[in-house]
Design an enzyme around this catalytic site. Structure first.
Site, PDB file in Angstrom:
ATOM      1  N   GLY A   1       6.522  -5.191 -10.736  1.00 19.70           N
ATOM      2  CA  GLY A   1       5.157  -5.130 -10.048  1.00 19.70           C
ATOM      3  C   GLY A   1       4.117  -4.828 -10.854  1.00 19.70           C
ATOM      4  O   GLY A   1       4.071  -4.015 -11.750  1.00 19.70           O
TER       5      GLY A   1
ATOM      6  N   ASN B   1       8.513  -9.394 -10.224  1.00 13.39           N
ATOM      7  CA  ASN B   1       9.480  -9.975  -9.386  1.00 13.39           C
ATOM      8  C   ASN B   1       8.763 -11.088  -8.593  1.00 13.39           C
ATOM      9  O   ASN B   1       8.228 -10.481  -7.750  1.00 13.39           O
ATOM     10  CB  ASN B   1      10.595  -9.314  -8.881  1.00 13.39           C
ATOM     11  CG  ASN B   1      11.650  -9.862  -8.374  1.00 13.39           C
ATOM     12  OD1 ASN B   1      11.732 -11.337  -8.470  1.00 13.39           O
ATOM     13  ND2 ASN B   1      12.475  -9.340  -7.656  1.00 13.39           N
TER      14      ASN B   1
ATOM     15  N   HIS C   1      10.416 -13.994   0.229  1.00  8.50           N
ATOM     16  CA  HIS C   1      10.712 -13.730  -1.192  1.00  8.50           C
ATOM     17  C   HIS C   1      11.996 -14.629  -1.362  1.00  8.50           C
ATOM     18  O   HIS C   1      13.120 -14.298  -1.412  1.00  8.50           O
ATOM     19  CB  HIS C   1      10.656 -12.206  -1.092  1.00  8.50           C
ATOM     20  CG  HIS C   1      11.075 -11.825  -2.685  1.00  8.50           C
ATOM     21  ND1 HIS C   1      10.302 -10.804  -3.437  1.00  8.50           N
ATOM     22  CD2 HIS C   1      12.111 -12.036  -3.391  1.00  8.50           C
ATOM     23  CE1 HIS C   1      10.955 -10.667  -4.331  1.00  8.50           C
ATOM     24  NE2 HIS C   1      12.107 -11.249  -4.448  1.00  8.50           N
TER      25      HIS C   1
ATOM     26  N   LEU D   1       0.807  -1.174   0.142  1.00  4.87           N
ATOM     27  CA  LEU D   1      -0.031  -0.049  -0.002  1.00  4.87           C
ATOM     28  C   LEU D   1       0.885   1.264  -0.097  1.00  4.87           C
ATOM     29  O   LEU D   1       0.133   2.210  -0.171  1.00  4.87           O
ATOM     30  CB  LEU D   1      -1.005  -0.037   1.123  1.00  4.87           C
ATOM     31  CG  LEU D   1      -2.057  -1.105   1.155  1.00  4.87           C
ATOM     32  CD1 LEU D   1      -2.993  -0.948   2.167  1.00  4.87           C
ATOM     33  CD2 LEU D   1      -2.634  -1.243  -0.313  1.00  4.87           C
ATOM     34  N   ARG D   2       2.141   1.083  -0.037  1.00  4.90           N
ATOM     35  CA  ARG D   2       3.290   2.249  -0.200  1.00  4.90           C
ATOM     36  C   ARG D   2       3.143   3.427   0.850  1.00  4.90           C
ATOM     37  O   ARG D   2       3.849   4.407   0.547  1.00  4.90           O
ATOM     38  CB  ARG D   2       2.908   2.793  -1.769  1.00  4.90           C
ATOM     39  CG  ARG D   2       2.938   1.768  -2.976  1.00  4.90           C
ATOM     40  CD  ARG D   2       4.146   1.199  -3.008  1.00  4.90           C
ATOM     41  NE  ARG D   2       4.243   0.302  -4.114  1.00  4.90           N
ATOM     42  CZ  ARG D   2       5.107  -0.713  -4.407  1.00  4.90           C
ATOM     43  NH1 ARG D   2       5.874  -1.157  -3.179  1.00  4.90           N
ATOM     44  NH2 ARG D   2       5.160  -1.268  -5.735  1.00  4.90           N
TER      45      ARG D   2
ATOM     46  N   ASN E   1       7.991  -3.022   2.801  1.00  6.72           N
ATOM     47  CA  ASN E   1       9.026  -2.383   2.166  1.00  6.72           C
ATOM     48  C   ASN E   1       8.615  -0.830   1.962  1.00  6.72           C
ATOM     49  O   ASN E   1       8.493  -0.422   0.765  1.00  6.72           O
ATOM     50  CB  ASN E   1       9.554  -3.074   0.754  1.00  6.72           C
ATOM     51  CG  ASN E   1       8.281  -3.434  -0.303  1.00  6.72           C
ATOM     52  OD1 ASN E   1       7.060  -3.116   0.164  1.00  6.72           O
ATOM     53  ND2 ASN E   1       8.304  -3.335  -1.578  1.00  6.72           N
TER      54      ASN E   1
ATOM     55  N   ASP F   1      -0.078  -9.569  -4.360  1.00  9.53           N
ATOM     56  CA  ASP F   1       1.061  -9.009  -4.668  1.00  9.53           C
ATOM     57  C   ASP F   1       0.899  -7.520  -5.262  1.00  9.53           C
ATOM     58  O   ASP F   1       1.834  -7.173  -6.167  1.00  9.53           O
ATOM     59  CB  ASP F   1       2.302  -9.744  -5.315  1.00  9.53           C
ATOM     60  CG  ASP F   1       3.702  -9.214  -5.305  1.00  9.53           C
ATOM     61  OD1 ASP F   1       3.978  -8.100  -4.375  1.00  9.53           O
ATOM     62  OD2 ASP F   1       4.719  -9.631  -5.915  1.00  9.53           O
TER      63      ASP F   1
ATOM     64  N   ASP G   1       9.874  -8.991   1.887  1.00  7.65           N
ATOM     65  CA  ASP G   1       9.373  -9.172   0.781  1.00  7.65           C
ATOM     66  C   ASP G   1       9.750  -7.894  -0.420  1.00  7.65           C
ATOM     67  O   ASP G   1      10.210  -6.772   0.090  1.00  7.65           O
ATOM     68  CB  ASP G   1       7.799  -9.277   0.464  1.00  7.65           C
ATOM     69  CG  ASP G   1       7.346  -9.126  -1.043  1.00  7.65           C
ATOM     70  OD1 ASP G   1       7.768 -10.032  -1.565  1.00  7.65           O
ATOM     71  OD2 ASP G   1       6.923  -7.976  -1.382  1.00  7.65           O
TER      72      ASP G   1
HETATM   73  O1  DOR Z   1       7.303  -7.466  -8.327  1.00  5.28           O
HETATM   74  C1  DOR Z   1       7.316  -7.101  -7.303  1.00  5.28           C
HETATM   75  N1  DOR Z   1       7.062  -5.929  -6.824  1.00  5.28           N
HETATM   76  N2  DOR Z   1       8.061  -8.006  -6.514  1.00  5.28           N
HETATM   77  C2  DOR Z   1       8.262  -7.774  -5.301  1.00  5.28           C
HETATM   78  O2  DOR Z   1       8.744  -8.760  -4.485  1.00  5.28           O
HETATM   79  C3  DOR Z   1       8.149  -6.316  -4.911  1.00  5.28           C
HETATM   80  C4  DOR Z   1       7.108  -5.590  -5.278  1.00  5.28           C
HETATM   81  C5  DOR Z   1       7.165  -4.153  -5.027  1.00  5.28           C
HETATM   82  O3  DOR Z   1       7.202  -3.505  -3.932  1.00  5.28           O
HETATM   83  O4  DOR Z   1       6.927  -3.414  -6.037  1.00  5.28           O
HETATM   84 ZN    ZN Z   2       5.310  -8.240  -2.803  1.00  6.09          ZN
END
Ligand code: DOR
Ligand code: ZN
Length: 439
Positions: A332, A286, A187, A69-70, A100, A313, A160
């Protein structure tokens, strides 16, 4: 704001799990109070909200154990509020948001802040995932115990986006988490095998001259972690399983009595490296999109229960990060509002799964893994009213700009799907109705 639970709602004319005759479901004080044949409930409580389910499918509210959710740090792509709105529109009543962020969720203060903010917004329960290591640096363990004891009761830990590559750090994390029954969600990516890689190591990327990410980078970490979890008597979870080899390893681990669980994303079930010739950065992810034989193995593993659940994801990125050269694109893609439609297309419309199976892999099992006692519950009187109604024949076209997320990096732009959530209910309150979010 957290809404009071004293209102009531009558959902008319729905089919629980898509089975049998239609029923009416009365919700009072946040719980299911009656389930009756259609038309039997004649006297309604005062101020009762009503929804005509039109014969659609009723499921327990969906649960997504892997979203980004950033917030804090990248609110230009998603916030807890916008992500909660996307979740509500996607049929979700609970999500786990990954650490993250900037700063990283490696401490209890931040974990509690995220939990409280989600509750204030009130569209979806937002559970923070704690990081395994401080700052996702892979070196020192985070204060997992404190996060677990805190208000957010964090029970799912992950770095992750990055793999805990150091086996000694991983071993200590597993031992520490096992002490209070928490799960380490890995991950799985041996990063010495993926340096500079942008696409799956298959014939397609070879033809296009793209630097490649081998299946073995995932599988070697899954294999290692199975052994570490066995020795630590710990719970290990595989994030976004993407290869047929990982499926085989999961089967083997279970024969050894290891407590291992796994999720698969909608994009790894549906998409594969055949999209690479478009060079469209929106397909960069990823782990990367694999081959159709992996799609097939992952679908079968979901049917068989070898893979426990679906997780999106959901990874919002701005257009400057995805509408660019493939090699420069961010990893992502969005997932919350398209997940159910994809599962319906790939698994239900093909006859591989029933709606009851969808309830298992998108609600019951994920809730169980994470220990959410009020989610993924049976559709029965006395149970919490966390619900979603699905129209299996809605027919709709995806447009990134129309999604509730701030970012619009959907890989399904312009694609048509049949099924769509039409009503989402959190503890008796409607959070989304016919695509409109109800704050
Ligand atoms: O594609 C991905 N995006 N894989 C991840 O493990 C992290 C994620 C992201 O935070 O954008
Ligand atoms: Zn993820």
């Amino acid at each position: 704001m957290q809404k009071d639970t004293m209102t009531s709602l009558l959902i008319r004319h729905v089919r629980p799990y898509g089975e049998g005759d239609t029923v009416d479901v009365l919700v009072e004080d946040g719980c299911i109070s009656r389930i009756t044949p259609c038309g039997e409930i004649t006297s309604l409580p005062d101020n009762c909200d009503e929804y005509d389910g039109k014969g659609n499918v009723l499921l327990p509210g969906l649960v997504d154990i892997h979203v980004h959710l950033r917030e804090p740090g990248r609110e230009g792509t998603e916030t807890i509020a916008s992500g909660s709105a996307a979740a509500a529109r996607g049929g979700f009543t609970a999500v786990l948001t990954m650490p993250n962020t900037k700063p990283v969720i490696d401490n209890n203060n931040l974990a509690e802040m995220i939990w409280s903010k989600g509750q204030e917004i009130g569209l979806c329960d937002v559970y923070p995932v704690g990081s395994i290591t401080v700052g996702l640096q892979g070196k020192e363990l985070s204060e997992m115990g404190l996060m677990n004891k805190g208000k957010a009761h964090v029970r799912w830990f992950s770095d992750d986006g990055k793999c805990v590559n150091n086996p000694l750090v991983m071993r200590r994390a597993l031992e520490y988490a096992a002490g209070f029954g928490a799960t380490i969600a890995q991950h799985a990516e041996e990063d010495r095998l993926t340096e500079g890689a942008i696409a799956h190591e298959g014939p397609m990327a070879a033809k296009l001259g793209m630097k490649r990410w081998p299946r073995a980078a995932e599988e070697s970490i899954v294999a290692r972690d199975i052994l570490l979890a066995r020795d630590a008597h710990a719970r290990i979870h595989v994030c976004h399983a993407s290869t047929k080899g990982t499926v085989e390893l999961l089967k083997w681990a279970r024969t050894q009595g290891v407590t291992i669980t796994a999720e698969v994303t909608p994009h790894h079930l549906l998409l594969n490296d055949s999209v690479l010739p478009t060079y469209n950065g929106v397909y960069r992810v990823n782990p990367p999109l694999r081959e159709d034989s992996d799609n097939e193995a992952l679908q079968q593993a979901l049917v068989d229960g070898v893979i426990d659940c679906v997780a999106t994801d959901h990874a919002p990125h701005g257009s400057e990060e995805t509408c660019c050269e493939f090699a420069k694109a961010a990893n992502g893609m969005l997932g919350l509002e398209t997940s159910l439609a994809i599962l319906a297309q790939v698994m239900v419309e093909t006859g591989r799964m029933t709606w009851r199976d969808i309830a298992r892999v998108m609600s019951e099992r994920p809730a169980e893994l994470v220990g959410l006692s009020d989610q993924g519950r049976p559709l029965a009187v006395g149970e919490p009213a966390n619900l979603t109604v699905i129209d299996p024949d809605a027919g709709w076209k995806v447009h990134g700009e129309e999604l509730a997320s701030i970012a619009s990096n959907t890989p399904y732009e312009g694609m048509e799907f049949r099924a769509r959530p039409v009503l989402t209910v959190l503890r008796g309150h409607v959070t989304a109705r016919d695509g409109v979010v109800e704050f």
